[in-house]
Motif scaffolding. Structure first.
Motif, short mmCIF file in Angstrom:
data_model
loop_
_atom_site.label_atom_id
_atom_site.label_comp_id
_atom_site.label_asym_id
_atom_site.label_seq_id
_atom_site.Cartn_x
_atom_site.Cartn_y
_atom_site.Cartn_z
N VAL A 130 1.15 -1.45 -2.07
CA VAL A 130 0.08 -0.46 -2.15
C VAL A 130 -1.03 -1.05 -3.00
O VAL A 130 -0.87 -1.24 -4.21
CB VAL A 130 0.57 0.88 -2.75
CG1 VAL A 130 -0.58 1.85 -2.90
CG2 VAL A 130 1.67 1.46 -1.89
N ALA A 131 -2.14 -1.38 -2.34
CA ALA A 131 -3.29 -1.96 -3.04
C ALA A 131 -4.22 -0.88 -3.55
O ALA A 131 -4.92 -1.07 -4.55
CB ALA A 131 -4.05 -2.91 -2.11
N GLN B 125 -0.65 5.25 -7.12
CA GLN B 125 -0.06 4.17 -7.90
C GLN B 125 -0.27 2.90 -7.11
O GLN B 125 -0.29 2.93 -5.89
CB GLN B 125 1.43 4.38 -8.12
CG GLN B 125 1.78 5.52 -9.02
CD GLN B 125 3.28 5.65 -9.18
OE1 GLN B 125 4.04 5.38 -8.27
NE2 GLN B 125 3.70 6.06 -10.36
N GLN B 126 -0.42 1.78 -7.79
CA GLN B 126 -0.55 0.49 -7.13
C GLN B 126 0.67 -0.36 -7.45
O GLN B 126 1.17 -0.33 -8.56
CB GLN B 126 -1.81 -0.23 -7.60
CG GLN B 126 -3.08 0.49 -7.23
CD GLN B 126 -4.30 -0.24 -7.71
OE1 GLN B 126 -4.27 -1.42 -8.01
NE2 GLN B 126 -5.41 0.45 -7.78
N GLY B 127 1.14 -1.08 -6.45
CA GLY B 127 2.28 -1.95 -6.67
C GLY B 127 3.07 -2.20 -5.41
O GLY B 127 2.51 -2.25 -4.31
N ILE B 128 4.38 -2.33 -5.56
CA ILE B 128 5.25 -2.67 -4.43
C ILE B 128 6.52 -1.84 -4.50
O ILE B 128 7.02 -1.53 -5.58
CB ILE B 128 5.58 -4.18 -4.42
CG1 ILE B 128 6.39 -4.55 -3.18
CG2 ILE B 128 6.26 -4.61 -5.70
CD1 ILE B 128 6.53 -6.04 -2.96
N GLY C 228 -9.12 6.68 1.25
CA GLY C 228 -9.33 5.23 1.37
C GLY C 228 -8.12 4.41 0.96
O GLY C 228 -8.28 3.27 0.52
N ASN C 229 -6.92 4.98 1.12
CA ASN C 229 -5.72 4.24 0.71
C ASN C 229 -5.58 2.94 1.48
O ASN C 229 -6.05 2.81 2.61
CB ASN C 229 -4.47 5.10 0.83
CG ASN C 229 -4.17 5.52 2.26
OD1 ASN C 229 -4.09 4.69 3.15
ND2 ASN C 229 -3.97 6.80 2.47
N VAL C 230 -4.95 1.95 0.83
CA VAL C 230 -4.71 0.65 1.44
C VAL C 230 -3.27 0.25 1.13
O VAL C 230 -2.89 0.16 -0.03
CB VAL C 230 -5.67 -0.43 0.90
CG1 VAL C 230 -5.35 -1.79 1.49
CG2 VAL C 230 -7.12 -0.06 1.17
N TYR C 231 -2.47 0.06 2.19
CA TYR C 231 -1.09 -0.37 2.01
C TYR C 231 -0.68 -1.20 3.23
O TYR C 231 -1.30 -1.12 4.29
CB TYR C 231 -0.14 0.81 1.82
CG TYR C 231 -0.07 1.74 3.00
CD1 TYR C 231 0.95 1.63 3.94
CD2 TYR C 231 -1.02 2.74 3.18
CE1 TYR C 231 1.02 2.49 5.02
CE2 TYR C 231 -0.96 3.60 4.26
CZ TYR C 231 0.06 3.47 5.17
OH TYR C 231 0.11 4.31 6.25
N ARG C 232 0.38 -1.99 3.04
CA ARG C 232 0.82 -2.87 4.12
C ARG C 232 2.29 -3.22 3.93
O ARG C 232 2.75 -3.38 2.81
CB ARG C 232 -0.03 -4.13 4.11
CG ARG C 232 0.20 -5.02 5.29
CD ARG C 232 -0.87 -6.08 5.36
NE ARG C 232 -0.49 -7.05 6.36
CZ ARG C 232 -1.10 -8.19 6.54
NH1 ARG C 232 -2.11 -8.52 5.79
NH2 ARG C 232 -0.70 -9.01 7.47
N TYR D 127 0.15 -11.50 -0.42
CA TYR D 127 -0.81 -10.43 -0.17
C TYR D 127 -1.33 -9.85 -1.48
O TYR D 127 -2.53 -9.63 -1.64
CB TYR D 127 -0.16 -9.34 0.69
CG TYR D 127 -1.07 -8.20 1.03
CD1 TYR D 127 -2.07 -8.35 1.98
CD2 TYR D 127 -0.93 -6.96 0.43
CE1 TYR D 127 -2.91 -7.29 2.31
CE2 TYR D 127 -1.75 -5.89 0.75
CZ TYR D 127 -2.74 -6.07 1.70
OH TYR D 127 -3.57 -5.02 2.02
N LEU D 128 -0.42 -9.60 -2.42
CA LEU D 128 -0.83 -9.08 -3.73
C LEU D 128 -1.88 -9.97 -4.38
O LEU D 128 -2.87 -9.49 -4.93
CB LEU D 128 0.38 -8.96 -4.66
CG LEU D 128 1.26 -7.75 -4.48
CD1 LEU D 128 2.56 -7.93 -5.23
CD2 LEU D 128 0.55 -6.49 -4.96
N GLU D 129 -1.65 -11.27 -4.33
CA GLU D 129 -2.58 -12.22 -4.95
C GLU D 129 -3.96 -12.19 -4.30
O GLU D 129 -4.96 -12.42 -4.97
CB GLU D 129 -2.03 -13.64 -4.88
CG GLU D 129 -0.94 -13.90 -5.87
CD GLU D 129 -0.49 -15.34 -5.88
OE1 GLU D 129 -0.34 -15.89 -6.97
OE2 GLU D 129 -0.28 -15.91 -4.79
N THR D 130 -4.02 -11.90 -3.01
CA THR D 130 -5.31 -11.95 -2.32
C THR D 130 -6.07 -10.64 -2.34
O THR D 130 -7.29 -10.65 -2.27
CB THR D 130 -5.13 -12.40 -0.85
OG1 THR D 130 -4.29 -11.48 -0.17
CG2 THR D 130 -4.56 -13.79 -0.77
#
Length: 84
Positions: free
Chosen positions: A8-9, A13-16, A32-36, A47-50
Motif C-alpha cells: 500500500v503506497a 496506512q502505508q506498508g505491506i 486516490g489510494n494506490v496498492y498493488r 516496488y516499495l523502493e520505486t
C-alpha cells in the motif's frame, strides 16, 4: 501466479501485508489510494523502493501474523530482502 503480498503506497496506512482483507482495510474509502499485489517479497521490495517516498513516517509490515513498524521505507525494504 497468485498474489501473496500487497504493498500500500497510498492509504490510511502505508506498508505491506500478506493478507488481502488487511490490504482492503488500509485503502478502502481512501481517496486516490494506490496498492498493488506481488507474488514474492523481492518484487514487493523493488516496488516499495520505486514508489514510496523516502521520508520519516510510520510504515507497517504485517507478514506471517507478525506486525512491525518502520520509520523509513529503506529500513522496511532491508528487512523484506533479508526475509525473502
Amino acid at each position: 501466479m497468485k498474489k501473496r503480498y500487497y504493498v500500500v503506497a497510498r492509504g490510511f496506512q502505508q506498508g505491506i501485508t500478506d493478507n488481502w482483507r488487511e490490504c482492503m482495510g488500509m485503502v478502502k474509502g481512501y481517496p486516490g489510494n494506490v496498492y498493488r499485489g506481488f507474488s514474492s517479497l523481492g518484487e514487493a521490495a523493488d516496488y516499495l523502493e520505486t514508489v514510496m517516498p523516502e521520508y520519516e513516517g510510520a510504515y507497517i509490515c504485517r507478514i506471517g501474523g507478525e506486525e512491525r513498524w518502520f520509520r523509513y521505507v529503506h529500513e522496511m525494504v532491508e528487512c523484506l530482502r533479508k526475509a525473502g
